[in-house]
Design a protein around this motif. Structure first.
Motif, PDB file in Angstrom:
ATOM      1  N   ASN A 184       0.829  -1.206   0.000  1.00 37.11           N
ATOM      2  CA  ASN A 184       0.000   0.000   0.000  1.00 37.11           C
ATOM      3  C   ASN A 184       0.866   1.260   0.000  1.00 37.11           C
ATOM      4  OD1 ASN A 184      -2.729   1.250   0.306  1.00 37.11           O
ATOM      5  ND2 ASN A 184      -1.808   2.018   2.200  1.00 37.11           N
ATOM      6  N   THR A 185       2.020   1.206   0.662  1.00 44.42           N
ATOM      7  CA  THR A 185       2.923   2.357   0.684  1.00 44.42           C
ATOM      8  C   THR A 185       3.398   2.704  -0.719  1.00 44.42           C
ATOM      9  OG1 THR A 185       3.678   1.831   2.918  1.00 44.42           O
ATOM     10  CG2 THR A 185       5.130   3.202   1.578  1.00 44.42           C
ATOM     11  N   VAL A 186       3.774   1.703  -1.488  1.00 46.98           N
ATOM     12  CA  VAL A 186       4.207   1.938  -2.865  1.00 46.98           C
ATOM     13  C   VAL A 186       3.034   2.365  -3.732  1.00 46.98           C
ATOM     14  CG1 VAL A 186       5.257   0.878  -4.902  1.00 46.98           C
ATOM     15  CG2 VAL A 186       6.104   0.306  -2.615  1.00 46.98           C
ATOM     16  N   ALA A 187       1.865   1.754  -3.503  1.00 44.36           N
ATOM     17  CA  ALA A 187       0.688   2.090  -4.309  1.00 44.36           C
ATOM     18  C   ALA A 187       0.303   3.549  -4.135  1.00 44.36           C
ATOM     19  CB  ALA A 187      -0.472   1.170  -3.932  1.00 44.36           C
ATOM     20  N   VAL A 188       0.415   4.060  -2.922  1.00 46.69           N
ATOM     21  CA  VAL A 188       0.095   5.470  -2.670  1.00 46.69           C
ATOM     22  C   VAL A 188       1.041   6.377  -3.456  1.00 46.69           C
ATOM     23  CG1 VAL A 188       0.121   7.279  -0.906  1.00 46.69           C
ATOM     24  CG2 VAL A 188      -0.964   5.078  -0.417  1.00 46.69           C
ATOM     25  N   ALA A 189       2.331   6.033  -3.465  1.00 49.45           N
ATOM     26  CA  ALA A 189       3.295   6.833  -4.218  1.00 49.45           C
ATOM     27  C   ALA A 189       2.998   6.775  -5.711  1.00 49.45           C
ATOM     28  CB  ALA A 189       4.715   6.341  -3.933  1.00 49.45           C
ATOM     29  N   TYR A 190       2.703   5.586  -6.235  1.00 51.60           N
ATOM     30  CA  TYR A 190       2.364   5.443  -7.656  1.00 51.60           C
ATOM     31  C   TYR A 190       1.106   6.255  -7.996  1.00 51.60           C
ATOM     32  CZ  TYR A 190       5.698   1.709  -8.922  1.00 51.60           C
ATOM     33  OH  TYR A 190       6.827   0.978  -9.222  1.00 51.60           O
ATOM     34  N   ASP A 191       0.095   6.170  -7.142  1.00 48.30           N
ATOM     35  CA  ASP A 191      -1.157   6.887  -7.406  1.00 48.30           C
ATOM     36  C   ASP A 191      -0.921   8.395  -7.477  1.00 48.30           C
ATOM     37  OD1 ASP A 191      -2.545   4.534  -7.493  1.00 48.30           O
ATOM     38  OD2 ASP A 191      -3.355   4.690  -5.459  1.00 48.30           O
ATOM     39  N   ARG A 192      -0.095   8.892  -6.595  1.00 54.73           N
ATOM     40  CA  ARG A 192       0.165  10.328  -6.604  1.00 54.73           C
ATOM     41  C   ARG A 192       0.958  10.729  -7.838  1.00 54.73           C
ATOM     42  NH1 ARG A 192       3.133  13.944  -1.861  1.00 54.73           N
ATOM     43  NH2 ARG A 192       3.037  15.929  -3.005  1.00 54.73           N
ATOM     44  N   LEU A 193       1.933   9.926  -8.226  1.00 54.01           N
ATOM     45  CA  LEU A 193       2.699  10.221  -9.432  1.00 54.01           C
ATOM     46  C   LEU A 193       1.814  10.183 -10.667  1.00 54.01           C
ATOM     47  CD1 LEU A 193       5.834   8.126  -8.508  1.00 54.01           C
ATOM     48  CD2 LEU A 193       5.879  10.582  -8.995  1.00 54.01           C
ATOM     49  N   THR A 194       0.857   9.264 -10.670  1.00 50.47           N
ATOM     50  CA  THR A 194      -0.078   9.185 -11.804  1.00 50.47           C
ATOM     51  C   THR A 194      -0.977  10.409 -11.834  1.00 50.47           C
ATOM     52  OG1 THR A 194      -0.056   6.767 -11.691  1.00 50.47           O
ATOM     53  CG2 THR A 194      -1.910   7.798 -12.845  1.00 50.47           C
ATOM     54  N   ALA A 195      -1.478  10.810 -10.655  1.00 53.86           N
ATOM     55  CA  ALA A 195      -2.353  11.980 -10.581  1.00 53.86           C
ATOM     56  C   ALA A 195      -1.615  13.253 -10.995  1.00 53.86           C
ATOM     57  CB  ALA A 195      -2.895  12.138  -9.167  1.00 53.86           C
ATOM     58  N   ASP A 196      -0.303  13.316 -10.709  1.00 53.16           N
ATOM     59  CA  ASP A 196       0.485  14.497 -11.050  1.00 53.16           C
ATOM     60  C   ASP A 196       0.991  14.470 -12.483  1.00 53.16           C
ATOM     61  OD1 ASP A 196       0.074  15.421  -8.525  1.00 53.16           O
ATOM     62  OD2 ASP A 196       2.088  14.988  -7.773  1.00 53.16           O
ATOM     63  N   GLY A 197       0.713  13.403 -13.224  1.00 51.46           N
ATOM     64  CA  GLY A 197       1.070  13.361 -14.633  1.00 51.46           C
ATOM     65  C   GLY A 197       2.433  12.814 -14.945  1.00 51.46           C
ATOM     66  N   PHE A 198       3.093  12.170 -13.980  1.00 55.32           N
ATOM     67  CA  PHE A 198       4.412  11.602 -14.225  1.00 55.32           C
ATOM     68  C   PHE A 198       4.336  10.147 -14.706  1.00 55.32           C
ATOM     69  CE2 PHE A 198       5.295  15.010 -11.174  1.00 55.32           C
ATOM     70  CZ  PHE A 198       6.346  15.658 -11.808  1.00 55.32           C
ATOM     71  N   LEU A 199       3.332   9.420 -14.257  1.00 52.18           N
ATOM     72  CA  LEU A 199       3.172   8.016 -14.632  1.00 52.18           C
ATOM     73  C   LEU A 199       1.819   7.809 -15.290  1.00 52.18           C
ATOM     74  CD1 LEU A 199       4.479   6.158 -11.421  1.00 52.18           C
ATOM     75  CD2 LEU A 199       5.794   6.911 -13.417  1.00 52.18           C
ATOM     76  N   THR A 200       1.712   6.722 -16.027  1.00 52.75           N
ATOM     77  CA  THR A 200       0.427   6.339 -16.610  1.00 52.75           C
ATOM     78  C   THR A 200       0.276   4.821 -16.486  1.00 52.75           C
ATOM     79  OG1 THR A 200      -0.960   6.410 -18.594  1.00 52.75           O
ATOM     80  CG2 THR A 200       1.394   6.074 -18.945  1.00 52.75           C
ATOM     81  N   GLY A 201      -0.925   4.400 -16.183  1.00 53.85           N
ATOM     82  CA  GLY A 201      -1.189   2.973 -16.056  1.00 53.85           C
ATOM     83  C   GLY A 201      -1.841   2.411 -17.307  1.00 53.85           C
ATOM     84  N   ARG A 202      -1.349   1.253 -17.775  1.00 56.76           N
ATOM     85  CA  ARG A 202      -1.933   0.576 -18.941  1.00 56.76           C
ATOM     86  C   ARG A 202      -2.531  -0.739 -18.466  1.00 56.76           C
ATOM     87  NH1 ARG A 202       3.297   1.257 -23.013  1.00 56.76           N
ATOM     88  NH2 ARG A 202       3.505   3.554 -22.805  1.00 56.76           N
ATOM     89  N   VAL A 203      -3.830  -0.878 -18.672  1.00 55.87           N
ATOM     90  CA  VAL A 203      -4.543  -2.046 -18.165  1.00 55.87           C
ATOM     91  C   VAL A 203      -3.907  -3.321 -18.704  1.00 55.87           C
ATOM     92  CG1 VAL A 203      -6.760  -3.239 -18.066  1.00 55.87           C
ATOM     93  CG2 VAL A 203      -6.682  -0.733 -17.984  1.00 55.87           C
ATOM     94  N   GLY A 204      -3.517  -4.202 -17.799  1.00 55.83           N
ATOM     95  CA  GLY A 204      -2.923  -5.478 -18.162  1.00 55.83           C
ATOM     96  C   GLY A 204      -1.481  -5.403 -18.592  1.00 55.83           C
ATOM     97  N   ALA A 205      -0.905  -4.175 -18.655  1.00 58.71           N
ATOM     98  CA  ALA A 205       0.471  -4.043 -19.147  1.00 58.71           C
ATOM     99  C   ALA A 205       1.415  -3.448 -18.103  1.00 58.71           C
ATOM    100  CB  ALA A 205       0.503  -3.180 -20.405  1.00 58.71           C
ATOM    101  N   GLY A 206       0.905  -2.773 -17.091  1.00 57.59           N
ATOM    102  CA  GLY A 206       1.758  -2.220 -16.051  1.00 57.59           C
ATOM    103  C   GLY A 206       1.746  -0.708 -15.999  1.00 57.59           C
ATOM    104  N   THR A 207       2.741  -0.135 -15.282  1.00 52.29           N
ATOM    105  CA  THR A 207       2.840   1.308 -15.059  1.00 52.29           C
ATOM    106  C   THR A 207       4.085   1.830 -15.753  1.00 52.29           C
ATOM    107  OG1 THR A 207       1.750   1.060 -12.906  1.00 52.29           O
ATOM    108  CG2 THR A 207       2.951   3.111 -13.293  1.00 52.29           C
TER     109      THR A 207
END
Length: 472
Positions: free
Chosen positions: A51-74
């Motif tokens: 959950n600690t890593v997921a929170v960091a990923y979620d924030r990076l995604t919300a800020d436009g640094f990361l993007t998630g691809r369904v079934g393919a990863g981040t």
């Protein structure tokens, strides 16, 4: 991902992971389109929860640094936000009005309390009935429906009525609930009066020495601020300059000297205000803590021409953090003040105001004042005795019978006390010089607060001052 994440240091783990991944994207160590490990895998590598890593990923995604691809990863985004500047913007940008450029820099947030805390205007937090206050505030917060809307700029009706009753009984102030305007401390009350009364260039008279924050506030509104000497009877009315539009006084317990304004001076000041068409702002500073006789009637109760605006605060009687005060002004100013309050801040913290109304109405405020006054009276006596014993011939205590501080004057031939006080401060005793509270007419002396220093620490604290004086 070749980039290494380190968890060394302090702070929330998810925040540290977020910042390191963000910085790696910004400086190119993580390239556009690069795939990041799944949250479960990175959590295992770092020995933290998923959950600690997921929170960091979620924030990076919300800020436009990361993007998630369904079934393919981040993945790192192909385009991401431009890095924010690491320093303040250049001073070549918009500039404030000239008056704001000439005011001293705002005081920094206070650090840890000194060993011997003689700072002025700080009450003893240990005397505040925190559990009672928590209960009253929780009771008000349960009524969410009652505070889910805007209210009138005058403040909570119950608190306005409670204040009117309290000052009527304790200070003989003539006011009803409609006359009371709840503010966020006395400073906001002064600001509202400036907004509705002063034009740039208007002359304002203040006590000399006097309350520095009031002087700066008047100056920030473009007023010409003139210091008027204070003697053993209070403000020298005969020294008031012509064309003065507003006079600011602390007649019940003059700040910082501590002497009350005599009845003759009060009468003369009101007569002068009537002739000059001026407004008198009466800051009833520290009047609640009185150790001997009943104070003289406030200017507001003697006023027959509607010239006095009465200002009060709960910062010293309760806690400064509550930011609760009030203003009782002539009826002719009421509508303008309510407009100014609405435009500048509306109505403040309603649950806290409602809790304070109950605190006053249930007699808890009066009980707290009686208890605190006994403690402060003992400290006042102890510090007076110690000063007269240890500093005889060097300092002369100004008699006072109220408040949370006292003043001691040095002789005309006294050494400069600034280095003495600086040495004492370095040794753990926080003391203020009287010259800090003067405008154009510096006077030598010290001002000692006893609100937040324990009685059994007073002698040791003054010994530090004595040692600093000797070494200087």
């Amino acid at each position: 991902m070749d980039f290494h994440v380190s968890l060394a240091g302090r702070g929330d783990l998810s925040v540290r992971i977020y910042r390191q991944l963000r910085d790696a994207v910004l400086d190119g160590r993580l390239r556009a389109g690069e795939r990041l490990p799944p949250t479960r895998e990175l959590a295992r590598r770092l020995a933290v929860s998923r959950n600690t890593v997921a929170v960091a990923y979620d924030r990076l995604t919300a800020d436009g640094f990361l993007t998630g691809r369904v079934g393919a990863g981040t993945y790192v985004c192909a385009e991401f936000p431009s890095p924010k500047p690491r320093s303040a913007p250049s001073r070549t940008g918009p500039q404030p009005k000239a008056i704001w450029q000439h005011l001293p820099a705002p005081a920094a947030a206070p650090g840890p309390a000194p060993v011997f805390d003689f700072r002025v205007g700080i009450p003893d937090a240990a005397l505040f009935p925190l559990e009672t206050w928590r209960r009253l505030l929780a009771r008000e917060l349960r009524d969410t429906a009652g505070f889910a809307h805007y209210a009138g700029p005058g403040g909570h009706p119950g608190l306005r009525a409670a204040i009117a009753r309290h000052v009527g009984v304790s200070r003989s102030v003539r006011a009803g609930a409609d006359d009371v305007l709840v503010t966020q401390g006395a400073q906001q009350a002064l600001d509202l009066l400036c907004r509705v009364l002063l034009e740039p260039g208007d002359r304002v008279a203040v006590e000399e020495p006097g309350y520095r924050m009031a002087r700066l506030l008047f100056a920030s509104h473009g007023a010409e601020v003139v210091g008027v000497p204070v003697d053993g009877e209070g403000l020298d009315v005969a020294a008031l300059p012509p064309r003065t539009k507003l006079v600011y006084v602390t007649p019940s317990h003059q700040f910082p000297l501590g002497t009350p304004m005599s009845l003759a001076r009060r009468t003369a000041l009101l007569a002068w205000a009537g002739r000059a068409g001026a407004v008198v702002v009466e800051d009833d500073y520290d009047s609640e803590f009185r150790f001997s006789d009943r104070p003289l009637e406030p200017l507001q109760s003697l006023d027959r021409d509607g010239r006095v605006a009465y200002v009060g605060s709960f910062s010293k009687t309760l806690l400064p953090m509550l930011r609760l005060g009030f203003l009782i002004a002539p009826a002719s100013l009421r509508d303008a003040l309510h407009h100014a309050r609405q435009l500048s801040g509306w109505h403040g913290d309603l649950p806290a105001q409602a809790a304070l109304a109950r605190f006053v109405d249930e007699g808890l405020f009066a009980r707290h004042l009686r208890r605190a006054t006994k403690v402060y009276a003992e400290r006042h006596e102890r510090i007076t005795t110690a000063l007269e014993k240890v500093f005889a011939g060097r300092l002369s205590v100004v008699p006072s019978a109220a408040g949370l501080h006292l003043c001691a004057l040095a002789g005309d031939d006294a050494t400069d006390l600034d280095p003495v006080v600086a040495r004492a401060g370095a040794a753990g005793a926080a003391i203020q010089t009287l010259s800090d509270l003067c405008g154009g007419f510096p006077r030598q002396g010290i001002v000692l607060g006893y609100g937040s220093i324990a009685s059994d620490s007073i002698d040791a604290g003054l010994a530090v001052l004595d040692a600093a004086w000797g070494s200087a």
